[in-house]
Scaffold this active site. Structure first.
Site, PDB file in Angstrom:
ATOM      1  N   TYR A 186      44.037 -12.506  83.519  1.00 12.35           N
ATOM      2  CA  TYR A 186      42.646 -12.193  84.198  1.00 12.35           C
ATOM      3  C   TYR A 186      42.802 -13.132  85.439  1.00 12.35           C
ATOM      4  O   TYR A 186      43.538 -14.179  85.343  1.00 12.35           O
ATOM      5  CB  TYR A 186      41.506 -12.185  83.326  1.00 12.35           C
ATOM      6  N   GLU A 206      47.669  -8.879  86.926  1.00 13.10           N
ATOM      7  CA  GLU A 206      46.440  -9.676  87.120  1.00 13.10           C
ATOM      8  C   GLU A 206      45.304  -8.695  87.105  1.00 13.10           C
ATOM      9  O   GLU A 206      45.164  -7.635  87.746  1.00 13.10           O
ATOM     10  CB  GLU A 206      46.239 -10.570  88.058  1.00 13.10           C
ATOM     11  N   ASP A 208      43.775 -16.600  79.127  1.00 11.49           N
ATOM     12  CA  ASP A 208      43.603 -15.071  79.628  1.00 11.49           C
ATOM     13  C   ASP A 208      44.600 -14.129  78.918  1.00 11.49           C
ATOM     14  O   ASP A 208      45.831 -14.530  78.628  1.00 11.49           O
ATOM     15  CB  ASP A 208      43.688 -15.032  81.417  1.00 11.49           C
TER      16      ASP A 208
END
Ligand SMILES: [Zn+2]
Length: 228
Positions: free
Chosen positions: A29, A93, A145
């Site tokens: 993320y 991402e 993440d």
């Protein structure tokens, strides 16, 4: 659904080492307040970070680095005995503020775009399912993440990555380090750190670093899938 991909080139890239196959896919993320802010940083020469793709919350996909080139997303990283995984991976991402700025569910449109993008990448490169990983899997002491709200189970249901089916075998707690190593985690970190990383990906309902029965069963299930 056909993905529409917009190019927003980043200078933060270089050649992959000669002869390095692309055989890993790393999900992140962004961990910033907005997608715009994240994309600006991923294109800032001073930041020296990038990824191949960014997926916005509305499902828009941006390409920052061509897949043939090395993007700088993983940092110090370990998986299945290898290190420096930018060389052999594609990085995605996924826009989300993350744990520092108000972690929130990934919208369905965004997850659908992530899934389609992964399927396209998997069609282009021979990436084993066990090599579809979270940043937290390959840097468990530094990264969380994309985190426990990321829908790994939904991705796996669409043929992207692995998800544990109920395992009949219940390993002893003492087997946890060997199972983590068999899956691909580095072994030189405290066990609770590694267990939390595993849970963040494969047992998101409980991320506490404790080898309870449910975690042990899923460890055995993923280790078996990784060996298959
Ligand atoms: Zn990351």
């Amino acid at each position: 659904m056909t993905l529409r991909i917009r190019d927003l080139p980043s200078p933060n890239q270089d050649d992959r080492p000669v002869g390095t196959p692309i055989d890993m896919l790393v999900l992140h993320y962004t961990g910033m307040r907005s997608g715009e802010e994240a994309i600006a940083r991923l294109r800032d020469p001073a930041a020296r970070v990038s990824s191949h793709y960014v997926v916005e919350e509305d499902g828009t996909v941006f390409r920052l680095v061509p897949e043939a080139r090395r993007a700088w997303h993983a940092g110090i990283s370990h998986w299945r005995g290898r290190t420096g995984l930018n060389a052999s991976s594609i990085g995605i991402e996924v826009v989300n503020p993350g744990h520092d700025w108000g972690y929130r569910p990934f919208p369905a449109l965004q997850m659908a775009a992530v899934c389609d993008l992964c399927l396209e990448i998997l069609a282009r490169h021979p990436i084993p399912a066990i090599n579809l990983v979270a940043h937290s899997d390959i840097a468990p002491d530094r990264k969380q993440d994309p985190g426990e709200l990321f829908d790994w189970e939904g991705l796996a249901a669409n043929g992207v990555g692995l998800w544990p089916h109920d395992s009949a075998a219940m390993p002893a707690e003492a087997a946890a380090p060997a199972l983590l190593a068999a899956i691909g985690y580095r072994t030189d970190l405290p066990l609770p750190v590694l267990l939390a990383a595993f849970q963040r990906h494969w047992r998101p309902a409980r991320v506490d670093g404790v080898a309870d029965a449910g975690t042990l069963a899923r460890l055995a299930a993923i280790a078996a899938l990784a060996a298959a």
